[in-house]
Motif scaffolding. Structure first.
Motif, short mmCIF file in Angstrom:
data_model
loop_
_atom_site.label_atom_id
_atom_site.label_comp_id
_atom_site.label_asym_id
_atom_site.label_seq_id
_atom_site.Cartn_x
_atom_site.Cartn_y
_atom_site.Cartn_z
N LEU A 53 0.87 -1.32 0.03
CA LEU A 53 -0.04 -0.07 -0.03
C LEU A 53 0.88 1.24 -0.06
N PHE A 54 2.06 1.22 0.61
CA PHE A 54 2.68 2.52 0.88
C PHE A 54 4.14 2.53 0.72
N GLN A 55 4.81 1.23 0.32
CA GLN A 55 6.03 1.07 0.18
C GLN A 55 6.99 1.21 1.05
N THR A 56 6.41 0.93 2.27
CA THR A 56 7.12 0.93 3.62
C THR A 56 7.87 -0.24 3.61
N PRO A 57 9.32 -0.22 4.32
CA PRO A 57 10.10 -1.47 4.27
C PRO A 57 9.61 -2.59 5.34
N ILE A 58 9.55 -3.56 4.78
CA ILE A 58 8.81 -4.82 5.36
C ILE A 58 9.64 -5.05 6.97
N GLY A 59 10.99 -5.08 6.77
CA GLY A 59 11.84 -5.20 8.15
C GLY A 59 11.33 -4.21 9.00
N VAL A 60 11.65 -2.81 8.65
CA VAL A 60 11.26 -1.79 9.64
C VAL A 60 9.94 -1.94 10.39
N VAL A 61 8.62 -2.13 9.67
CA VAL A 61 7.64 -2.20 10.08
C VAL A 61 7.47 -3.53 10.88
N ASN A 62 8.09 -4.62 10.67
CA ASN A 62 8.09 -5.73 11.59
C ASN A 62 8.69 -5.32 12.92
N MET A 63 9.90 -4.62 12.93
CA MET A 63 10.57 -4.11 14.26
C MET A 63 9.51 -3.25 14.85
N LEU A 64 9.02 -2.38 14.40
CA LEU A 64 8.04 -1.37 14.98
C LEU A 64 7.01 -2.05 15.70
N ILE A 65 6.08 -2.82 15.21
CA ILE A 65 4.90 -3.62 15.38
C ILE A 65 5.35 -4.48 16.67
N ASN A 66 6.43 -4.97 16.44
CA ASN A 66 7.11 -5.88 17.57
C ASN A 66 7.39 -5.40 19.06
N ILE A 67 7.47 -3.99 18.90
CA ILE A 67 7.61 -3.37 20.17
C ILE A 67 6.54 -3.55 21.40
N PRO A 68 5.40 -3.41 21.05
CA PRO A 68 4.30 -3.47 22.12
C PRO A 68 4.31 -5.19 22.34
N ILE A 69 4.49 -5.93 21.30
CA ILE A 69 4.49 -7.39 21.71
C ILE A 69 5.45 -7.81 22.81
#
Length: 312
Positions: A53-69
């Motif tokens: 959808l937005f061409q955001t890097p998959i790895g960076v998004v993976n790291m950010l979403i994992n913070i609350p987990i």
């Protein structure tokens, strides 16, 4: 000195397994699943859809979403037991974005992309799980949920958590086929994970009989680091006549390396017997398969009779 060398060896093996697993998983994502609009579930699936959808890097998004987990995991089981997963998440996220710069893209048959992508993802995640870690996302959520639902395997728990993301992928890519291929990829990966971690039968494993002067310390480490139950059996030496205790513990095959490390680093002189467990049923393993209601009724009847006799 020996303890320091043992820790260094363990950390080196952890890093190698994390690196190998992350690189294999990065191939699955960059070559097969992401280019073919297949969201392989979990945080990586979310990252794949956001990349579309937005061409955001998959790895960076993976790291950010994992913070609350990760924060949830620290609150649930403590920082020390999550430290490995934090390292694995970082290595995994970096591997996805770095390898994505030069890996070729497979744009052929989507079914083959789903099968091979799922198989590689399963192998990569299994390598990380073998070292007692996760790559965050649904595998960490599955491990946390596994503490409460011990009769369910890691693969099944991951599959359950991924269903929501599969449904979302059909909306994002605006085609039902993407969700169907994602189901195939996740099914293949979970089967690979269960096979590599638990063997062809999730109910088999190893039995440990441990006699040590440091039984209490070994017991606590097994309970805390592997989250396995330990039975303490009173014993008496046949020759010496001295009374003592023996630890008994049943583990899955992928936990063997970890329990060996615990025993040998705690007491190198411990007396250990390891046996094959052809079938293990009960909490933390496979649920009993018998659906014979008559047998269950007989067992209940015998239990009630025994309770009545004890009361009398």
């Amino acid at each position: 000195m020996l303890n320091a060398k043992s820790k260094a060896k363990t950390l080196s093996l952890d890093f190698l397994f994390f690196l190998a697993g992350s690189m294999i998983d990065a191939v699955a994502i960059n070559v097969f699943t992401a280019p073919n609009h297949i969201a392989p579930g979990g945080v990586t699936g979310i990252g794949t859809m956001l990349n579309y959808l937005f061409q955001t890097p998959i790895g960076v998004v993976n790291m950010l979403i994992n913070i609350p987990i990760v924060i949830w995991a620290i609150l649930e089981i403590g920082y020390k037991l999550v430290a490995k997963s934090i390292a694995a998440i970082i290595i995994f996220s970096v591997a996805i974005d770095t390898m994505g710069l030069f890996l070729p893209v497979y744009d052929g048959n989507p079914l083959l992309a789903a099968i091979f992508g799922g198989a590689l993802e399963g192998i990569g995640l299994a390598l990380v799980f073998m070292r007692g870690s996760t790559t965050g996302g649904t595998d960490m959520i599955a491990r946390l949920l596994g503490r409460r639902f011990r009769h369910l395997s890691m693969g099944k728990l991951m599959l359950a958590v991924d269903l929501v993301i599969i449904a979302a992928s059909a909306l994002v890519y605006q085609q039902l086929e993407s969700a169907l291929y994602a189901i195939i990829a996740i099914f293949v990966s979970t089967r690979i994970i269960d096979t590599l971690l638990y063997g062809t039968d999730a109910g088999n494993g190893k039995m440990y009989f441990i006699i040590s002067k440091k039984n209490e310390e070994i017991k606590q480490k097994i309970l805390e680091q592997i989250d396995r139950g330990v039975t303490v059996i009173p014993i008496e030496g046949g020759y010496s006549g001295q009374e003592g205790a023996m630890l008994f513990c049943a583990v899955r095959r992928y936990e063997v390396a970890k329990i060996n490390d615990i025993i040998h680093t705690t007491d190198r002189d411990a007396f250990v017997i390891v046996g094959e467990a052809g079938e293990i049923t009960g909490e933390g393993f496979r649920a009993a398969q018998s659906d014979d209601k008559t047998l269950k009724e007989i067992v209940r009847s015998l239990q009630k009779r025994n309770q009545k006799e004890d009361a009398e």
